[in-house]
Structures are given as C-alpha cells and as structure tokens.
Design an enzyme around this catalytic site. Structure first.
Site, PDB file in Angstrom:
ATOM      1  N   ARG A 176       0.523  -1.110   0.107  1.00 23.12           N
ATOM      2  CA  ARG A 176       0.092   0.221   0.103  1.00 23.12           C
ATOM      3  C   ARG A 176       0.868   1.197  -0.110  1.00 23.12           C
ATOM      4  O   ARG A 176       0.719   2.321  -0.754  1.00 23.12           O
ATOM      5  CB  ARG A 176      -0.738  -0.054   1.208  1.00 23.12           C
ATOM      6  CG  ARG A 176      -1.954   1.245   1.358  1.00 23.12           C
ATOM      7  CD  ARG A 176      -2.110   1.338   2.881  1.00 23.12           C
ATOM      8  NE  ARG A 176      -2.966   0.592   3.316  1.00 23.12           N
ATOM      9  CZ  ARG A 176      -3.631   0.455   4.596  1.00 23.12           C
ATOM     10  NH1 ARG A 176      -3.070   1.077   5.628  1.00 23.12           N
ATOM     11  NH2 ARG A 176      -4.549  -0.489   4.907  1.00 23.12           N
TER      12      ARG A 176
ATOM     13  N   ARG B 240       7.342  -0.137   1.871  1.00 25.77           N
ATOM     14  CA  ARG B 240       7.099  -1.323   2.829  1.00 25.77           C
ATOM     15  C   ARG B 240       5.963  -2.038   2.494  1.00 25.77           C
ATOM     16  O   ARG B 240       4.811  -1.674   1.763  1.00 25.77           O
ATOM     17  CB  ARG B 240       7.046  -0.964   4.129  1.00 25.77           C
ATOM     18  CG  ARG B 240       5.976   0.399   4.492  1.00 25.77           C
ATOM     19  CD  ARG B 240       6.302   1.231   5.724  1.00 25.77           C
ATOM     20  NE  ARG B 240       5.315   2.193   6.202  1.00 25.77           N
ATOM     21  CZ  ARG B 240       4.997   3.269   5.274  1.00 25.77           C
ATOM     22  NH1 ARG B 240       5.606   3.540   4.549  1.00 25.77           N
ATOM     23  NH2 ARG B 240       4.055   4.011   6.193  1.00 25.77           N
TER      24      ARG B 240
ATOM     25  N   CYS C  39      -3.833 -17.749  14.859  1.00 30.53           N
ATOM     26  CA  CYS C  39      -3.572 -17.109  16.186  1.00 30.53           C
ATOM     27  C   CYS C  39      -3.765 -17.938  17.372  1.00 30.53           C
ATOM     28  O   CYS C  39      -4.598 -18.981  17.313  1.00 30.53           O
ATOM     29  CB  CYS C  39      -4.425 -16.027  16.161  1.00 30.53           C
ATOM     30  SG  CYS C  39      -4.295 -14.865  14.648  1.00 30.53           S
TER      31      CYS C  39
ATOM     32  N   CYS D   6      -9.297 -12.894  18.332  1.00 29.35           N
ATOM     33  CA  CYS D   6      -9.689 -11.772  19.040  1.00 29.35           C
ATOM     34  C   CYS D   6     -11.209 -11.779  18.225  1.00 29.35           C
ATOM     35  O   CYS D   6     -10.996 -11.511  16.867  1.00 29.35           O
ATOM     36  CB  CYS D   6      -8.989 -10.614  18.801  1.00 29.35           C
ATOM     37  SG  CYS D   6      -7.185 -10.899  19.333  1.00 29.35           S
TER      38      CYS D   6
ATOM     39  N   CYS E 236     -10.992  -8.616  15.520  1.00 28.70           N
ATOM     40  CA  CYS E 236      -9.855  -8.634  14.453  1.00 28.70           C
ATOM     41  C   CYS E 236     -10.306  -7.904  13.103  1.00 28.70           C
ATOM     42  O   CYS E 236     -11.539  -8.100  12.553  1.00 28.70           O
ATOM     43  CB  CYS E 236      -9.517 -10.024  14.234  1.00 28.70           C
ATOM     44  SG  CYS E 236      -8.167 -10.212  13.116  1.00 28.70           S
TER      45      CYS E 236
ATOM     46  N   ARG F  20      -8.831  -8.670  10.420  1.00 31.97           N
ATOM     47  CA  ARG F  20      -8.734  -9.692   9.348  1.00 31.97           C
ATOM     48  C   ARG F  20      -9.608 -10.660   9.716  1.00 31.97           C
ATOM     49  O   ARG F  20      -9.436 -11.814   9.306  1.00 31.97           O
ATOM     50  CB  ARG F  20      -7.323 -10.022   9.152  1.00 31.97           C
ATOM     51  CG  ARG F  20      -6.395  -8.940   8.824  1.00 31.97           C
ATOM     52  CD  ARG F  20      -5.381  -9.407   7.974  1.00 31.97           C
ATOM     53  NE  ARG F  20      -4.371  -8.221   7.437  1.00 31.97           N
ATOM     54  CZ  ARG F  20      -3.565  -7.436   8.275  1.00 31.97           C
ATOM     55  NH1 ARG F  20      -2.862  -8.282   9.086  1.00 31.97           N
ATOM     56  NH2 ARG F  20      -2.980  -6.473   7.923  1.00 31.97           N
TER      57      ARG F  20
ATOM     58  N   ASP G 158      -7.227   4.175  10.124  1.00 33.27           N
ATOM     59  CA  ASP G 158      -6.824   3.537   8.587  1.00 33.27           C
ATOM     60  C   ASP G 158      -7.913   3.723   7.977  1.00 33.27           C
ATOM     61  O   ASP G 158      -8.913   3.245   7.870  1.00 33.27           O
ATOM     62  CB  ASP G 158      -6.773   2.067   9.133  1.00 33.27           C
ATOM     63  CG  ASP G 158      -5.305   1.461   8.174  1.00 33.27           C
ATOM     64  OD1 ASP G 158      -5.048   1.953   7.334  1.00 33.27           O
ATOM     65  OD2 ASP G 158      -4.720   0.495   8.385  1.00 33.27           O
TER      66      ASP G 158
HETATM   67  C1  LIG Z   1       0.014  -0.489   8.933  1.00 33.52           C
HETATM   68  C2  LIG Z   1       0.471  -0.672   7.499  1.00 33.52           C
HETATM   69  C3  LIG Z   1       1.807  -0.562   7.329  1.00 33.52           C
HETATM   70  C4  LIG Z   1       3.197   0.015   8.188  1.00 33.52           C
HETATM   71  O1  LIG Z   1       2.692   1.482   8.422  1.00 33.52           O
HETATM   72  P1  LIG Z   1       3.920   2.191   9.374  1.00 33.52           P
HETATM   73  O2  LIG Z   1       3.107   3.346   9.425  1.00 33.52           O
HETATM   74  O3  LIG Z   1       4.767   2.406   8.847  1.00 33.52           O
HETATM   75  O4  LIG Z   1       3.798   1.174  10.734  1.00 33.52           O
HETATM   76  C5  LIG Z   1       2.179  -1.133   5.964  1.00 33.52           C
HETATM   77  N1  LIG Z   1       1.470  -1.519   5.112  1.00 33.52           N
HETATM   78  C6  LIG Z   1       0.340  -1.771   5.343  1.00 33.52           C
HETATM   79  C7  LIG Z   1      -0.897  -2.125   4.430  1.00 33.52           C
HETATM   80  C8  LIG Z   1      -0.375  -1.277   6.649  1.00 33.52           C
HETATM   81  O5  LIG Z   1      -1.573  -1.189   6.904  1.00 33.52           O
HETATM   82  S1  SF4 Z   2      -6.036  -9.103  16.176  1.00 32.44           S
HETATM   83 FE1  SF4 Z   2      -6.447 -10.685  14.680  1.00 32.44          FE
HETATM   84  S2  SF4 Z   2      -4.665 -11.108  13.587  1.00 32.44           S
HETATM   85 FE2  SF4 Z   2      -4.102 -10.188  15.616  1.00 32.44          FE
HETATM   86  S3  SF4 Z   2      -3.960 -11.884  17.293  1.00 32.44           S
HETATM   87 FE3  SF4 Z   2      -6.166 -11.011  17.194  1.00 32.44          FE
HETATM   88  S4  SF4 Z   2      -7.146 -12.651  15.859  1.00 32.44           S
HETATM   89 FE4  SF4 Z   2      -4.942 -12.840  15.303  1.00 32.44          FE
END
Ligand SMILES: *Cc1c(COP(=O)(O)O)cnc(C)c1O
Ligand code: SF4
Length: 346
Positions: free
Chosen positions: A89, A93, A102, A106, A109, A111, A307
């Site tokens: 994104r 990085r 996991c 959670c 979560c 995801r 986010d």
């Molecule tokens: C959070 C995130 C990162 C890392 O972001 P930093 O602000 O550098 O910690 C990188 N890629 C994705 C898709 C993310 O959601």
């Molecule tokens: S937040 Fe989601 S990915 Fe992170 S430990 Fe909990 S269940 Fe796993």
C-alpha cells in the site's frame, strides 16, 4: 512437540467448554463460533474474572458479531495484493501475511475475513511468489510479517522466511507483529530468541489492549525479546467496553513502558464486518489522547490513527493544539492554557 504447542493444544475451542466454565448458554454462541473461529488459550482464559469483563469481551464470541452489516475488507487489502498474502500500500514497505492462525481469535480482529481459515494457495507456492515480488521490487526496504500471527509458525519455518528475506540486499528491516506475548507467552522461548537475534535489524510489535494483560508471564516474554536486542513496540485497538477510558488507557501505556514496550499506535476500530459492537466515536479517542498528552511520559503516548477506508493509509489524529492567527501561533498545552508563540523573523 515443543511445549508451547502442547499449551496451545489445551486451548478452549467450543461454546460448550465456555458454558461449562461460566454457566452461559452455549446455544447462543454456537452460530457465532461456526461463522468466526473460536480459540482461547489457558493463559488468556485465566485472565477472565467475570462474564462480560474486558478480557471476556475480547475473546468470547458475541451474537452481535452476526448483526453487523459492514464490509469484510474495508481497507481493500485484497485489491492491494500484487501476489497472494502480500499487501503493498505504501511505497517502501509491505505487509506479508505469513500465517492465518492465532493463539486466541480476537473478536474485534480487522482480518476476521481470513483468520483461522486455511492459508490460500498453500504456503510453499505463495511464499515463493511473495519472495520473488519483494526481490524484484527494490523500493521495498521494510517487511512487516503479520497474519494471523507469524509466531504461530514453527521456529524452522519462521527462520526460513527470515533467512530468505535477509538474502535480499534492499530489505533493510523486518518487523514481526504478534500477540503471543499476551495470549500465549509460552511461545517466547529462549530457543526462539536465539534464532531471532541472528536476523537483526528486527523489530517486534505486540498487541496489548488492557492493563490486566500485563501479567508476570507476559512481562517475562517481553523481557526475553528485549534481551535479544529486539526493540518492542505495541499496537492497541480502541475498544468499547475494554479500554475506552482515559484512566485504563493511561495505566496500560505506563505499564507497557515498565516492561520495555514502547506504545506505537492506538488504532481507531476499522469498519470491519462483525466488529460493530466494539466501535467508539473518534471523539472518545481524542479525549483519551488528551488524557495522555502532557499528563504522563511522552514515551507513553502513542499515535492515534484511523486507517482510512479503501486502503488510503493510516492518518494520525492529533488534538487541536496549534492554530495560526496572523503571525502568531496559539498553542494549547496539556492544562488547556493558551500560549502565544511567534516564529523569530529570519
Ligand atoms: C500499517 C501498515 C503498514 C505499516 O505502517 P507504518 O506506519 O510504517 O507502521 C504498511 N502496510 C500496510 C498495508 C499497513 O496497513
Ligand atoms: S487481532 Fe486478529 S490477527 Fe491479531 S492476534 Fe487477534 S485474531 Fe490474530
């Protein structure tokens, strides 16, 4: 079998086991646990003091998970994946989802759409594709291993990933995101730490949400990682009925510093399907940040981030403390006093 695997195998995975222990109705939880996986380690289960408390809310299925009508992937992570399991994104990085498993699932979560499901494509093939993409993309200098939880992989598998990444010259740093210090502290073995320390510069970001999660076992796990020279950060999710309270959050951040973990992000809840009952307003988050800023150590103060939907990135939300009036800045300190500040003319 390693002892952490044995401990993990003793986890609770059915509504009946919860009912047996707490006297709740298993019929209410069964449809939820069929939709979203349930697992609670013995360690984490032991932190529950009463039904509905902040630990319970984080790990026990809730019928409200089935009521929410948001999107399963509002951050468009799947669209931003050049190869399966890799999210690219930002320019320099990537997030690499190396595990779907996991120790504790959670309930909030982000995801939820994929944790606990089999890793798509089978890991051998996807691992090769992800590594090739990273190797062929020289602007990637920072790899974030995530999931699921990367530390649910065996040491050997994890080492293979780290060794391959280290052989790519433009990969400068690797970060591991894991909740195991909180949910399965037995996972942080000295064997694991001996392996990890061979792959510096390595960072670990963990995930504590409540001061009661900072147990002697969790503190020992963090100490082992820190003693292996790994800087530790923490990402907290702002959760209704768990930590949406300035006093609780302040205590959490202070206690994290005391176990050598530096608060990094406080996340506003993403608009993910099945997590609506945890959502707070942004005002709640801002007032919690106001409760931290200046009142306690600057090092105890994380960035509060939202986010943005559709993968537009993390955006820090700052309390409104500086406004420009003519040539004068009006600055607001932590006591609410306004201070006038003028740039020296140069
Ligand atoms: C959070 C995130 C990162 C890392 O972001 P930093 O602000 O550098 O910690 C990188 N890629 C994705 C898709 C993310 O959601
Ligand atoms: S937040 Fe989601 S990915 Fe992170 S430990 Fe909990 S269940 Fe796993």
């Amino acid at each position: 079998m390693e002892s952490w695997r044995r401990r993990l195998a003793e986890s609770i995975t059915t509504p009946e086991e919860i009912a047996e222990r707490f006297g709740t109705d298993p019929a209410l939880l069964a449809p939820v646990a069929r939709r979203y996986p349930l697992r609670i380690t013995r360690h984490y289960l032991g932190l529950i003091r009463s039904v509905g408390d902040p630990i319970w809310r984080q790990c026990v299925p809730d019928p409200q998970e089935l009521e929410d009508d948001q999107l399963p992937d509002p951050l468009d992570e799947e669209r931003l994946s050049p190869v399966p399991g890799l999210i690219h994104r930002y320019p320099d990085r990537v997030v690499w989802l190396v595990s779907n498993e996991c120790a504790v699932y959670c309930r909030f979560c982000m995801r939820k759409r994929r944790v606990g499901c089999p890793l798509r494509g089978g890991d051998g093939g996807t691992m090769h594709e992800a590594l090739r993409y990273i190797a062929e993309t020289p602007q990637i200098r920072d790899i974030i291993l995530s999931g699921g939880d990367p530390l649910l992989l065996d040491d050997e598998h994890l080492e293979q990933i780290l060794a391959r990444l280290r052989s790519i010259p433009h990969v400068e740093i690797v970060r591991i995101g894991t909740r195991t210090p909180v949910t399965l502290p037995e996972r942080i073995t000295s064997r694991l730490c001996r392996m990890l320390r061979r792959y510096h510069p390595l960072y670990v970001n963990t995930h504590f949400n409540h001061p009661r999660e900072i147990t002697p076992e969790a503190a020992r796990a963090c100490a082992r990682l820190a003693d292996a020279g790994i800087p530790l950060g923490n990402q907290t999710v702002l959760l209704r009925g768990v930590n949406d309270d300035p006093a609780v959050m302040t205590r959490l951040m202070q206690r994290l510093l005391a176990i050598r973990v530096r608060p990094y992000y406080l996340h506003q809840m993403d608009l993910v399907r099945g997590t609506g009952h945890f959502r707070t307003t942004v005002w709640t988050g801002i007032s919690i940040m106001e409760g931290l800023r200046g009142h306690t150590s600057g090092m105890a103060t994380p960035y509060y981030v939202i986010d943005a939907p559709e993968g537009k990135g993390k955006i820090p939300i700052l309390p409104d403390c500086a406004t420009l009036q003519g040539d004068t800045w009006l600055l607001r300190n932590y006591r609410g006093e306004t201070i006038k500040y003028r740039d020296p003319v140069g």
